[in-house]
Design an enzyme around this catalytic site. Sequence first.
Site, PDB file in Angstrom:
ATOM      1  N   LYS A  71      31.298  45.681  41.343  1.00 45.28           N
ATOM      2  CA  LYS A  71      31.039  46.933  41.680  1.00 45.28           C
ATOM      3  C   LYS A  71      31.248  47.805  40.351  1.00 45.28           C
ATOM      4  CE  LYS A  71      33.048  45.528  45.924  1.00 45.28           C
ATOM      5  NZ  LYS A  71      34.261  45.943  46.964  1.00 45.28           N
ATOM      6  N   ASN A  92      30.121  49.701  45.926  1.00 47.25           N
ATOM      7  CA  ASN A  92      29.505  48.433  46.668  1.00 47.25           C
ATOM      8  C   ASN A  92      28.449  48.600  47.279  1.00 47.25           C
ATOM      9  OD1 ASN A  92      30.746  49.996  49.096  1.00 47.25           O
ATOM     10  ND2 ASN A  92      31.091  48.352  50.310  1.00 47.25           N
ATOM     11  N   GLY A 131      50.041  43.216  46.801  1.00 46.19           N
ATOM     12  CA  GLY A 131      48.930  42.785  45.593  1.00 46.19           C
ATOM     13  C   GLY A 131      48.264  44.528  44.558  1.00 46.19           C
ATOM     14  N   GLY A 133      44.608  44.598  42.635  1.00 48.71           N
ATOM     15  CA  GLY A 133      43.192  44.358  42.136  1.00 48.71           C
ATOM     16  C   GLY A 133      42.609  45.171  43.068  1.00 48.71           C
ATOM     17  N   TYR A 220      39.030  37.765  55.945  1.00 49.59           N
ATOM     18  CA  TYR A 220      38.193  37.090  56.716  1.00 49.59           C
ATOM     19  C   TYR A 220      38.251  35.542  57.171  1.00 49.59           C
ATOM     20  CZ  TYR A 220      33.890  37.359  54.398  1.00 49.59           C
ATOM     21  OH  TYR A 220      33.507  37.290  52.947  1.00 49.59           O
TER      22      TYR A 220
END
Length: 278
Positions: A71, A92, A131, A133, A220
């Site tokens: 990305k 993306n 998180g 990231g 997911y």
Amino acid sequence: MASADRRHRAAVLGSPIAHSLSPVLHRAAYAELGLDGWTYDRFEVDEAALPGFVQGLDSTWAGLSLTMPLKRAVIPLLDSISATASSVEAVNTVVLTEDGRLTGDNTDIPGMIAALRERGVEKTESAAVLGAGATASSALAALSQICAGPVTAYVRSRERGDEMRGWGERLGVDVRIADWAEAEQALRAPLVIATTPAGATDGLMDAVPERPGTLFDVLYEPWPTGLASAWTAHGGPVIGGLDLLVHQAVLQVEQMTGRSPAPLAAMRRAGEQSLAAR
């Protein structure tokens, strides 16, 4: 707008890529839109191989979807990127224009906002992010548009905390840093966005409050996560990674094909069926 009267190619690139649901979603959209000549594939491409792949694109290509670790690596290879992509230094989506230019965008951010809006979350007074990231920076960009107050980021290291604070300053978000050891406190926020790898939030399952707000867990697979299951058991609304994946893919399909609106319901159904069959 891409011409629909000749064959077009699109694909998702990344490493690893075998698990990607993008081909399922995009092909479902093509079928629903009657784009019989369109193809969408997946290619295992790392950062070293990316320049050669991009240079090999010809006029049969309409666009690319990019996942990790590409990305940011793709940005120097493009002719232009959108303000949204620039805000988080991550692309993306690449669209090949009729004149051969390569334009980059980030549909993760508006996709996240659309997924929240679909579940009735238009605004929030505060939020917590688990998180730090790449997905966490996209979460901050989304929150910059819907969160009126502070965002507390729960991280495992000072370096990660500094990164999140830097993104907050860049995006105009009041980011407050907390240690991961205090992550149970995050679950009291009206909106919790979990951007961590599989299993990372399992230790928080017993800390879900009796009346939780909204959980957005970007995973997911596996689904539901332990935290999502515990959240649902307490009656809290849960948005999952498939919701994000579908909404960002809808925007990619619209950009690559020039057809709008993309068939959200058909794409989600195809994704659910594919995950159920795994």
